[in-house]
Design an enzyme around this catalytic site. Sequence first.
Site, PDB file in Angstrom:
ATOM      1  N   GLU A 128       0.009  -1.062   5.793  1.00  4.35           N
ATOM      2  CA  GLU A 128       1.035  -0.565   6.722  1.00  4.35           C
ATOM      3  C   GLU A 128       0.831   0.905   7.032  1.00  4.35           C
ATOM      4  O   GLU A 128       1.015   1.352   8.149  1.00  4.35           O
ATOM      5  CB  GLU A 128       2.427  -0.784   6.115  1.00  4.35           C
ATOM      6  CG  GLU A 128       3.589  -0.536   7.084  1.00  4.35           C
ATOM      7  CD  GLU A 128       4.085   0.898   7.128  1.00  4.35           C
ATOM      8  OE1 GLU A 128       4.875   1.211   8.030  1.00  4.35           O
ATOM      9  OE2 GLU A 128       3.677   1.724   6.286  1.00  4.35           O
ATOM     10  N   ASP A 160       0.855  -1.187   0.000  1.00  6.50           N
ATOM     11  CA  ASP A 160       0.000   0.000   0.000  1.00  6.50           C
ATOM     12  C   ASP A 160       0.894   1.241   0.000  1.00  6.50           C
ATOM     13  O   ASP A 160       2.030   1.189   0.455  1.00  6.50           O
ATOM     14  CB  ASP A 160      -0.942   0.014   1.215  1.00  6.50           C
ATOM     15  CG  ASP A 160      -0.208  -0.033   2.547  1.00  6.50           C
ATOM     16  OD1 ASP A 160       0.758  -0.826   2.667  1.00  6.50           O
ATOM     17  OD2 ASP A 160      -0.565   0.721   3.480  1.00  6.50           O
TER      18      ASP A 160
END
Length: 507
Positions: free
Chosen positions: A186, A121
């Site tokens: 994350e 991400d």
Amino acid sequence: MSLDPLLLAGLALLVLLAVLAIRTAMFRTRQVAVRGIDAPDLDPEAPRRLARALQFKTITQRDPSEIDADAYRAYREYLEEAFPKVHDAMDRTEINEHSILYRWEGTDSDSGSVVLAAHYDVVPVDAPDQWDHGPFDGVIEDDFVYGRGALDDKASAIALFESMEMLIAAGYSPRRTVYLAIGHDEEVGGEDGAAAIADYLEQHGVSPSVVIDEGGAITVGAVPDVSEPVALVGVAEKGYLSVEIRADGMGGHSSIPPEQTSIDVVTTAVQRLRDNPLRASLSGVTGETLQFIAPEMGPAGKTAFANLWLLRGLITWALTKDPTTDAAIRTTTAPTILDAGVKDNVVPSTARAVVNFRIRPSESVKDVMDHVRSQLSDLPITLHPQQQGEPTRVSPMNDEWFDLVQRTIREVADGVVVAPFLVPGTTDSRHYASISEHVYRFAPFRLTEDDKHRIHGINERISISCYRTMIAYYMQIVRNADALGDAPGSDGAASEAPEVTAHERSA
Ligand SMILES: [Zn+2]
């Protein structure tokens, strides 16, 4: 017979200088000697595979239901297409749909496992028009691959696949089981991703010998008095606590203001916390950082750090003068929200502030709350702890697993100084600290002052030569881990280690 006081003082000074000189001379390097290895020949298509990965808009959102799930799915399908050997050789498990765990079974099921972690991400782009190339175009220009995620953290995520693909192509079979743990959230805390992967591993009885994740890099020009680049390997992460301070029920008309307003009380509280921070200390991780770096400094730095017995107070004081080094040696105190008042002629009945603390590993959330309470005990306020998390445990800095990381870095990145450090922010790796004693946060890309601003910023990019080093690093981590002999059940002692054994430490 009496000695001249001047002579005595002179003798004392000589003795002091001799002690300083001897201790400095005995201050040995903590850098292991290695033979550098040549980075593998890179498939000319490899940078393009990274560039293509940067085109998927796997943009993180606070509310997980708002992510573009199709982009995440397309990214995972792309991995299958780009890295067929990995997908043949490894089992793949999807966790909470978007995170993925790959497992490459080792030949010796008793020898533990290695987890290589990364996330795919990325943070949103707030000023796309200020980029030289579109942030999701995946452009290669002048030896750089540009795009959101080029440093944080798709380069690691894709280099992991590239490196495993190359090991498989070379006919390698790992002795220890290798996991690739690829998180998808994350940037918003990793609860659905890395935390769930760690739970899954724990439920399956996996406690990895070592976990390698992002967090540190090869800093260039960041450490004063050291000419070589310094590779900082994160061994712990600070904890986190936000405390709301409220003063209620003190309102009135501004024409006859009360003796004490809610704004007075809250600002006094904030100022007092700023004036009385938690104690700075050279003990712990940052003290170790200095022990690894100082022997590589010029004569003044070396003498200073070799003689902490004399200069500890002075050095601590000097480190508190810079916000970066100050944050490395203490729990920081940062007021982040101040909120009161709605109208210019009304004394607000309520004022509130939020103060954010980043807690160093030797302290806890409770220690910080105790500190806040004791500082503010006489004020008419209430305290409300909000988001919080303890500091992670500290991974060893003096055992064979830290040595392995240090050695691997020095093998693939010639001439860098390696040191452990305390990661000021948070990464996915905090979730793995509960299942492995050895969690090291490092990827070998070079980070100048300029590059730092590109992470989460504009024109994020990675050089192809750095990318090549990253691939070499992950390949070599697996090989070196296999060569290290500490099968669980052999009580960690020197067991029947293959030829490459832990080297002699010189420190
Ligand atoms: Zn990251």
